[in-house]
Design a protein around this motif. Sequence first.
Motif, PDB file in Angstrom:
ATOM      1  N   PRO A 160     -29.208  37.513  34.178  1.00 56.54           N
ATOM      2  CA  PRO A 160     -27.866  37.921  33.230  1.00 56.54           C
ATOM      3  C   PRO A 160     -28.047  38.597  31.913  1.00 56.54           C
ATOM      4  N   ILE A 161     -29.319  38.474  31.574  1.00 54.68           N
ATOM      5  CA  ILE A 161     -29.679  38.986  29.892  1.00 54.68           C
ATOM      6  C   ILE A 161     -30.023  40.401  30.050  1.00 54.68           C
ATOM      7  N   THR A 162     -30.523  40.817  31.379  1.00 56.76           N
ATOM      8  CA  THR A 162     -30.940  42.298  31.491  1.00 56.76           C
ATOM      9  C   THR A 162     -29.888  43.397  30.959  1.00 56.76           C
ATOM     10  N   ASP A 163     -28.682  43.320  31.673  1.00 58.08           N
ATOM     11  CA  ASP A 163     -27.773  44.140  31.396  1.00 58.08           C
ATOM     12  C   ASP A 163     -26.853  43.676  30.188  1.00 58.08           C
ATOM     13  N   THR A 164     -27.298  42.863  29.418  1.00 57.33           N
ATOM     14  CA  THR A 164     -26.385  42.360  28.017  1.00 57.33           C
ATOM     15  C   THR A 164     -27.267  42.969  26.820  1.00 57.33           C
ATOM     16  N   GLY A 165     -28.384  43.745  26.951  1.00 56.55           N
ATOM     17  CA  GLY A 165     -29.125  44.082  25.912  1.00 56.55           C
ATOM     18  C   GLY A 165     -29.970  45.291  26.173  1.00 56.55           C
ATOM     19  N   SER A 166     -30.674  45.983  25.550  1.00 49.52           N
ATOM     20  CA  SER A 166     -31.374  47.072  25.481  1.00 49.52           C
ATOM     21  C   SER A 166     -32.882  46.738  24.697  1.00 49.52           C
ATOM     22  N   LEU A 198     -30.283  41.607  22.507  1.00 47.79           N
ATOM     23  CA  LEU A 198     -28.925  41.268  23.289  1.00 47.79           C
ATOM     24  C   LEU A 198     -27.842  42.062  22.217  1.00 47.79           C
ATOM     25  N   ASP A 199     -27.169  43.169  22.779  1.00 52.09           N
ATOM     26  CA  ASP A 199     -26.290  43.898  22.061  1.00 52.09           C
ATOM     27  C   ASP A 199     -24.823  43.883  22.378  1.00 52.09           C
ATOM     28  N   ARG A 200     -24.655  43.297  23.444  1.00 53.00           N
ATOM     29  CA  ARG A 200     -23.216  43.020  24.068  1.00 53.00           C
ATOM     30  C   ARG A 200     -22.979  41.410  24.217  1.00 53.00           C
ATOM     31  N   PRO A 201     -21.730  41.151  24.298  1.00 53.37           N
ATOM     32  CA  PRO A 201     -21.043  39.631  24.393  1.00 53.37           C
ATOM     33  C   PRO A 201     -21.801  39.010  25.608  1.00 53.37           C
TER      34      PRO A 201
END
Length: 229
Positions: free
Chosen positions: A147-153, A161-164
């Motif tokens: 779950p963290i993979t596509d929430t950040g870059s 983490l650059d998205r909610p």
Amino acid sequence: MSDNAPTTAAQDWEEQAGNWIAWARRPGFDSYWRYRDAFFALVPDAARATLDLGCGEGRVSRDLGERGHRVTGVDASPTLLEAARQADPGGRYLLADAADLPLPDGGFDLVVAYNVLMDVDDLPGTVAEIGRVLEPGGRLCLSITHPITDTGSRRDGLFVLDRPYFDRHRFEDEVERDGVRMRFSGWNHPLSAYTGALEDAGLLIEALREPRVGHDEFPWHLWMRAVRP
């Protein structure tokens, strides 16, 4: 993709089917080949009947078959299913929506969903169907993009983490490698969306893994094994 006319997961995968077949069938090309043996160590031994949900072009089904499983593969892409049938003429492959399976209640003692649940449009409905087709005592083994993979870059060597985190949001990532181009798309969910769907379907988590291979700095995948009591 237009916000006014979003495509479904089935449409996305059918559009990318040719690219995915080229991508998936090149040994060592993507993460499956690095993680495969460790994932199958989480999978119970072959028994009565195994469902490969979201089987795509069939590489997981074929690997399950080599391990003695009697496999039914299900996918929503006709092109991918035809590729699976051609690679495994003796296999059983069905065209179906993961949230509306044409399969009997309690028909399987094992469901495998390898990197599928983050792609489906109806996560709760899909997990409910998994619970329905599992017999009492049957198990689900799943892999998802963590779950963290596509929430950040990645930025300057760090993962940010650059998205909610708690929002359900669409992700798309187009990748080209050695002349093969593939567009990945799906839904990012918080971990609680997956565990909540399992809870609602009456499935109990009995194992959870964040696999690390080589010099991984953060988890790419999350694996779970759940049982229907």
